[in-house]
Write an enzyme that holds these catalytic residues in place. Structure first.
Site, PDB file in Angstrom:
ATOM      1  N   LYS A  77      10.855  68.362  -3.082  1.00  0.00           N
ATOM      2  CA  LYS A  77      10.855  67.022  -3.692  1.00  0.00           C
ATOM      3  C   LYS A  77       9.889  66.098  -2.944  1.00  0.00           C
ATOM      4  O   LYS A  77       9.136  65.334  -3.553  1.00  0.00           O
ATOM      5  CB  LYS A  77      12.289  66.467  -3.713  1.00  0.00           C
ATOM      6  CG  LYS A  77      13.187  67.222  -4.699  1.00  0.00           C
ATOM      7  CD  LYS A  77      14.676  66.948  -4.487  1.00  0.00           C
ATOM      8  CE  LYS A  77      15.503  67.901  -5.363  1.00  0.00           C
ATOM      9  NZ  LYS A  77      16.950  67.787  -5.126  1.00  0.00           N
ATOM     10  N   GLN A  84      20.984  64.893  -1.066  1.00  0.00           N
ATOM     11  CA  GLN A  84      21.011  66.322  -1.386  1.00  0.00           C
ATOM     12  C   GLN A  84      22.428  66.865  -1.246  1.00  0.00           C
ATOM     13  O   GLN A  84      23.052  66.714  -0.196  1.00  0.00           O
ATOM     14  CB  GLN A  84      20.029  67.072  -0.475  1.00  0.00           C
ATOM     15  CG  GLN A  84      19.818  68.516  -0.858  1.00  0.00           C
ATOM     16  CD  GLN A  84      19.140  68.682  -2.228  1.00  0.00           C
ATOM     17  OE1 GLN A  84      18.223  67.977  -2.583  1.00  0.00           O
ATOM     18  NE2 GLN A  84      19.638  69.640  -3.007  1.00  0.00           N
ATOM     19  N   ASP A 116      19.133  60.502  -9.330  1.00  0.00           N
ATOM     20  CA  ASP A 116      19.752  61.801  -9.627  1.00  0.00           C
ATOM     21  C   ASP A 116      20.669  61.691 -10.848  1.00  0.00           C
ATOM     22  O   ASP A 116      21.085  62.708 -11.409  1.00  0.00           O
ATOM     23  CB  ASP A 116      20.561  62.298  -8.417  1.00  0.00           C
ATOM     24  CG  ASP A 116      19.896  63.489  -7.744  1.00  0.00           C
ATOM     25  OD1 ASP A 116      19.041  64.127  -8.389  1.00  0.00           O
ATOM     26  OD2 ASP A 116      20.242  63.777  -6.585  1.00  0.00           O
TER      27      ASP A 116
END
Ligand code: NDP
Length: 291
Positions: free
Chosen positions: A52, A96, A119
């Site tokens: 990412k 994450q 997200d």
């Protein structure tokens, strides 16, 4: 059979974003800034976060990687999120997953400011998605929809079977596929570990999304001719022939399923890179929405 090339399409998306970022720079505006929080040193999580951060560099986004010890307390992590929420330079926050057992995923996700929830896991973002209101759509389902859109696959009226009901993949993709959109307008069956007759249900499917995390679970005898197959699974399987010591396996037994289907995503190179491209699109949206 045609491969749905996530690597190629994600590159197109990143190239387009790069041009848009260059335009922002020309106009003297700020570039999108993604803050990624990595707790602990899980090998797979490390790989995903690095990918990412690399995608940010490729597209001209700013990124900040915050590494925290896996012994960090929940409160301290919540404070870090609070600081990122108030940092006006940060457009998107990514934590994450999975987090260490002593930290509640739910509390951490709920702590992210919804304007920075790139997200798309915050309950408000999910609620908006369910109602078809513009929001951040979770990156993996968003990436799958972008892939179907790119290949102009008309999913209208199809019977889609989604295997897996997680909040980050199975549930949101089932909602998106059933929405009155294009792609979308499918009749969706969502399956999980308690589903009876899974094979029979899969055999009725025009489109299958395999998102259960069981390597090579979906075999040739579970798929009808010309079905569309989206393989979300990524599992590290020990493989002494690889330098890394493992091979990446999807949830689909590619060698058996590929000859039968009309379209299929490979692993690696399918849904994985599309997830990153979708995250980049969400971060760009967060930046633009703010200005
Ligand atoms: P979860 O473990 O959260 O969910 C798995 C789901 O599969 C659960 O709903 C579970 O059912 C269901 N399931 C498990 N076994 C079976 C079975 N035998 N038959 C039917 N259903 C079953 O996984 P995630 O959704 O987070 O991830 C799924 C896979 O996708 C993983 O391999 C993950 O690594 C990968 N992934 C890939 C991404 C990408 O970018 N390509 C992004 C995110 C995930 P129940 O609810 O009953 O337990």
């Amino acid at each position: 059979m045609q491969i749905l090339d996530g690597l190629l399409i994600s590159q197109h998306i990143k190239d387009a974003l790069k041009l848009q970022v260059a335009q922002l720079v020309t106009e003297g505006k700020k570039v999108p800034h993604l803050a990624a929080v990595l707790v602990g040193n899980n090998g797979a999580s490390e790989t995903y976060v690095n990918a990412k951060v690399k995608a940010c560099a490729e597209t001209g986004f700013k990124s900040t990687l915050i590494r925290l010890e896996d012994t960090i307390s929940e409160n301290r992590l919540l404070n870090v999120i609070g600081e990122l929420n108030t940092d006006i330079d940060v457009d998107g926050i990514l934590v994450q997953l999975p987090l260490p057992k002593h930290i509640s995923d739910e509390k951490v996700i709920n702590a992210i400011d919804i304007s920075k929830d790139v997200d798309g896991f915050h309950p408000i973002s999910i609620g908006k998605m369910v109602q078809g209101i513009s929001t951040f759509v979770p990156a993996t389902p968003h990436g799958i929809m972008l892939l179907l859109e790119h290949y102009k696959i008309d999913t209208r009226g199809m019977h889609a079977v989604v295997v897996g009901r997680s909040n980050i993949v199975g549930r949101p993709i089932s909602i998106l596929l059933s929405s009155n959109t294009n792609p979308g307008n499918c009749t969706v069956t969502i399956c999980h570990s308690q589903t009876k007759n899974l094979r029979e249900l899969c055999l009725q499917a025009d489109l299958i999304v395999a998102a259960l995390g069981k390597p090579e679970f979906l075999t040739g005898d579970m798929v009808k001719e010309n079905a569309i197959i989206i393989d979300v699974g990524i599992t590290r399987v020990p493989d002494a022939s690889k330098k890394s010591g493992f091979a990446l396996k999807g949830d689909v037994k590619f060698s058996e399923v590929a000859p039968k289907c009309s379209y299929i995503t490979p692993v690696p190179g399918g849904v994985g890179p599309m997830t990153i491209a979708a995250l980049m699109k969400n971060t760009f949206k967060a930046c633009i929405d703010k200005n």
